[in-house]
Design an enzyme around this catalytic site. Structure first.
Site, PDB file in Angstrom:
ATOM      1  N   HIS A 224      -4.738  -7.411 -10.142  1.00 55.76           N
ATOM      2  CA  HIS A 224      -3.585  -7.494 -11.057  1.00 55.76           C
ATOM      3  C   HIS A 224      -4.151  -7.555 -12.479  1.00 55.76           C
ATOM      4  CE1 HIS A 224       0.326  -8.316 -12.587  1.00 55.76           C
ATOM      5  NE2 HIS A 224       0.536  -9.536 -12.140  1.00 55.76           N
ATOM      6  N   HIS A 263      -1.621   2.496  -8.640  1.00 54.05           N
ATOM      7  CA  HIS A 263      -0.481   1.612  -8.873  1.00 54.05           C
ATOM      8  C   HIS A 263       0.446   1.640  -7.682  1.00 54.05           C
ATOM      9  CE1 HIS A 263       2.817  -0.431 -10.859  1.00 54.05           C
ATOM     10  NE2 HIS A 263       1.903  -0.872 -11.696  1.00 54.05           N
ATOM     11  N   ASP A 314      -4.328  -1.113 -17.289  1.00 55.15           N
ATOM     12  CA  ASP A 314      -5.552  -1.867 -17.585  1.00 55.15           C
ATOM     13  C   ASP A 314      -6.701  -0.981 -18.036  1.00 55.15           C
ATOM     14  OD1 ASP A 314      -4.794  -4.595 -16.913  1.00 55.15           O
ATOM     15  OD2 ASP A 314      -4.421  -3.749 -14.937  1.00 55.15           O
TER      16      ASP A 314
HETATM   17  C1  LIG Z   1      -3.102  -1.427  -8.002  1.00 55.34           C
HETATM   18  C2  LIG Z   1      -3.453  -1.422  -6.527  1.00 55.34           C
HETATM   19  C3  LIG Z   1      -3.757  -2.873  -6.099  1.00 55.34           C
HETATM   20  C4  LIG Z   1      -2.244  -0.891  -5.724  1.00 55.34           C
HETATM   21  O1  LIG Z   1      -2.559  -1.127  -4.407  1.00 55.34           O
HETATM   22  P1  LIG Z   1      -1.688  -0.643  -3.170  1.00 55.34           P
HETATM   23  O2  LIG Z   1      -0.342  -0.186  -3.559  1.00 55.34           O
HETATM   24  O3  LIG Z   1      -1.788  -1.728  -2.174  1.00 55.34           O
HETATM   25  O4  LIG Z   1      -2.450   0.647  -2.689  1.00 55.34           O
HETATM   26  P2  LIG Z   1      -3.719   0.644  -1.744  1.00 55.34           P
HETATM   27  O5  LIG Z   1      -4.731  -0.323  -2.211  1.00 55.34           O
HETATM   28  O6  LIG Z   1      -3.211   0.478  -0.333  1.00 55.34           O
HETATM   29  O7  LIG Z   1      -4.238   2.120  -1.973  1.00 55.34           O
HETATM   30  C5  LIG Z   1      -3.685   3.279  -1.365  1.00 55.34           C
HETATM   31  C6  LIG Z   1      -4.810   4.304  -1.196  1.00 55.34           C
HETATM   32  O8  LIG Z   1      -5.305   4.694  -2.479  1.00 55.34           O
HETATM   33  C7  LIG Z   1      -6.655   4.310  -2.648  1.00 55.34           C
HETATM   34  N1  LIG Z   1      -6.795   3.672  -3.958  1.00 55.34           N
HETATM   35  C8  LIG Z   1      -5.830   3.042  -4.644  1.00 55.34           C
HETATM   36  N2  LIG Z   1      -6.301   2.564  -5.800  1.00 55.34           N
HETATM   37  C9  LIG Z   1      -7.591   2.920  -5.833  1.00 55.34           C
HETATM   38  C10 LIG Z   1      -8.610   2.713  -6.768  1.00 55.34           C
HETATM   39  N3  LIG Z   1      -8.381   2.030  -7.897  1.00 55.34           N
HETATM   40  N4  LIG Z   1      -9.836   3.195  -6.501  1.00 55.34           N
HETATM   41  C11 LIG Z   1     -10.069   3.872  -5.349  1.00 55.34           C
HETATM   42  N5  LIG Z   1      -9.145   4.105  -4.429  1.00 55.34           N
HETATM   43  C12 LIG Z   1      -7.912   3.633  -4.661  1.00 55.34           C
HETATM   44  C13 LIG Z   1      -6.924   3.270  -1.556  1.00 55.34           C
HETATM   45  O9  LIG Z   1      -8.277   3.239  -1.195  1.00 55.34           O
HETATM   46  C14 LIG Z   1      -6.024   3.751  -0.461  1.00 55.34           C
HETATM   47  O10 LIG Z   1      -6.628   4.813   0.180  1.00 55.34           O
HETATM   48  P3  LIG Z   1      -6.486   4.994   1.780  1.00 55.34           P
HETATM   49  O11 LIG Z   1      -5.004   5.137   2.015  1.00 55.34           O
HETATM   50  O12 LIG Z   1      -7.296   6.208   2.050  1.00 55.34           O
HETATM   51  O13 LIG Z   1      -7.032   3.739   2.381  1.00 55.34           O
HETATM   52  C15 LIG Z   1      -4.674  -0.530  -6.248  1.00 55.34           C
HETATM   53  O14 LIG Z   1      -4.419   0.775  -6.731  1.00 55.34           O
HETATM   54  C16 LIG Z   1      -5.945  -1.088  -6.825  1.00 55.34           C
HETATM   55  O15 LIG Z   1      -6.577  -1.937  -6.185  1.00 55.34           O
HETATM   56  N6  LIG Z   1      -6.337  -0.661  -8.060  1.00 55.34           N
HETATM   57  C17 LIG Z   1      -7.508  -1.179  -8.715  1.00 55.34           C
HETATM   58  C18 LIG Z   1      -7.191  -2.508  -9.387  1.00 55.34           C
HETATM   59  C19 LIG Z   1      -6.326  -2.309 -10.594  1.00 55.34           C
HETATM   60  O16 LIG Z   1      -6.592  -1.487 -11.453  1.00 55.34           O
HETATM   61  N7  LIG Z   1      -5.296  -3.174 -10.681  1.00 55.34           N
HETATM   62  C20 LIG Z   1      -4.384  -3.161 -11.812  1.00 55.34           C
HETATM   63  C21 LIG Z   1      -3.028  -2.675 -11.377  1.00 55.34           C
HETATM   64  S1  LIG Z   1      -1.972  -2.456 -12.796  1.00 55.34           S
END
Ligand SMILES: CC(C)(COP(=O)(O)OP(=O)(O)OC[C@H]1O[C@@H](n2cnc3c(N)ncnc32)[C@H](O)[C@@H]1OP(=O)(O)O)[C@@H](O)C(=O)NCCC(=O)NCCS
Length: 378
Positions: A224, A263, A314
């Site tokens: 987050h 996201h 971010d």
């Molecule tokens: C924001 C976030 C938590 C959303 O998570 P979510 O909706 O639960 O989505 P998931 O983590 O299940 O990701 C879905 C798919 O995209 C991929 N993915 C998503 N964000 C990714 C990232 N930043 N880097 C690499 N792969 C990513 C996941 O590996 C997953 O792939 P898969 O289906 O092959 O396993 C996630 O994109 C993330 O962890 N981002 C990095 C942290 C970040 O920047 N957070 C700030 C958010 S504003």
């Protein structure tokens, strides 16, 4: 383990948890509106304090509203000697977000515990918390460097005063305006994790301080608000445009998340990220140090090519704050300096039409079983 019903994917994805009229995200269009107003319009025409009024009251303020709200917010910037002493005790040992969480929790110390829980009291508590958080962060940053905290200045805007208290220098108008717009951009984002945490706490009819404390603890995580610090740590580790590709490929090969990308709600690029990209580029030119912007841009392009994943808010906030000379471990605090306005808006909304938030878990554990005395366990 026993068989369970078809398990939902988890993470409350796609679940509508309550009614709200504060921030609306259109993830397909890449549009964000506060109380109906497009974020881009608010970023162009308002400042953070005016935006806060909108979020807390649902309407843009009149001149008379602003004439009383601005001074009320400025007058609450100071910290009591007890709170400053607490920060002094915590500063060397705790991280900035841990310190903020603890100190915001302690702000009820010099508030009147006997005040009621009506909207006026809660608005006053919102003003106190929002006004004091920048002072807490700046005091922490100075105390850990062995410097005295600076008194807040009444003649400076919310953003300019924060930069002044942090650095001892009044920022240029351009820097103050950029930070102010960053605060507008981060102020509200629907039922994000920290806002949801604040509403869950408020929904037990706990108090404003407790709800904001829950939110700060939730914002801290790298999935987050902690992502902006993690982005800058990644850029500092890569430390060169030519190293970007190998670093990214290494992360992806190890199946690691790349911070600042992805996201839950946006299916297209996060509109806030585009504004922040402009700021990063502008500051790169002003500071004569293009490296951080260029590295970011290369990562953005490659990530889109390799995974089809867009940057989020971010990503460019990291290099933007770094160009302003702010220490990376304070970036998430800046997110909180802004998002507190959304938290307070949601806490007020929750109190105004409350129902306990209490979901259920999809059971995947054992069926009922008999207790085994200690001497009979294998
Ligand atoms: C924001 C976030 C938590 C959303 O998570 P979510 O909706 O639960 O989505 P998931 O983590 O299940 O990701 C879905 C798919 O995209 C991929 N993915 C998503 N964000 C990714 C990232 N930043 N880097 C690499 N792969 C990513 C996941 O590996 C997953 O792939 P898969 O289906 O092959 O396993 C996630 O994109 C993330 O962890 N981002 C990095 C942290 C970040 O920047 N957070 C700030 C958010 S504003």
């Amino acid at each position: 383990m026993t068989e369970s019903k078809a398990a939902p994917r988890g993470g409350l994805e796609g679940v509508y948890a309550a009614d709200s009229a504060i921030g609306k995200i259109d993830g397909e269009l890449g549009e964000l509106r506060y109380c109906g107003y497009l974020l881009k319009d608010l970023a162009d025409h308002t400042d953070f304090v005016e935006t806060t009024w909108l979020l807390w009251n649902g309407e843009l303020p009149s001149q008379a509203d602003l004439d009383s709200f601005r001074p009320a917010m400025r007058q609450e910037r100071g910290l009591s000697k007890e709170i400053l002493a607490l920060i002094g005790q915590l500063a060397p040992a705790l991280t900035p977000m841990d310190c903020m969480r603890t100190v915001v929790s302690a702000l009820c110390f010099d508030d009147s515990p006997s005040a009621g829980d009506d909207r006026a009291t809660n608005l006053h508590r919102g003003v106190r918390i929002q006004a004091k958080i920048p002072t807490i962060v700046a005091a922490y940053a100075r105390l850990r460097e062995g410097k005295d905290p600076l008194e807040p200045r009444q003649d400076l805007s919310h953003a300019a005063n924060f930069l002044y208290m942090l650095t001892g220098q009044v920022p240029t108008d351009e820097e103050a305006r950029i930070l102010d717009v960053c605060l507008v951009l981060h102020a509200e984002h629907g039922f994000n994790a920290s806002t949801f945490a604040a509403r869950v706490t408020a929904a037990t009819l706990s108090d404003m301080y407790s709800a904001v404390t829950s939110a700060i603890g939730t914002l801290k995580g790298p999935l987050h608000g902690g992502a902006n610090t993690a982005v800058m740590e990644m850029l500092l580790e890569i430390d060169g445009v030519d190293e970007v590709e190998a670093h990214l490929d290494g992360l992806l090969a190890r199946n690691e998340k790349v911070m600042g990308f992805g996201h839950r709600v946006y299916k297209v690029v996060d509109p806030r990220a585009l504004v922040l990209k402009d700021f990063s580029q502008k500051l790169a030119a002003v500071k004569g140090e293009p490296k951080w912007f260029e590295m970011s841009e290369k990562l953005e392009t490659l990530m889109k090519m390799r995974k089809g994943i867009d940057m989020n808010v971010d990503f460019y906030s990291a290099s933007t704050y770094y160009y302003m000379g702010i220490s990376p471990d304070l970036f998430t605090c800046i997110f909180a300096i802004s998002r507190v306005s959304g938290w307070v808006a949601h806490i007020l909304e929750q109190f105004s039409n409350n129902r306990l938030i209490r979901p259920r878990a999809n059971w995947i554990g054992h069926d009922r079983r008999d207790y085994v005395p200690l001497d009979q366990r294998g």
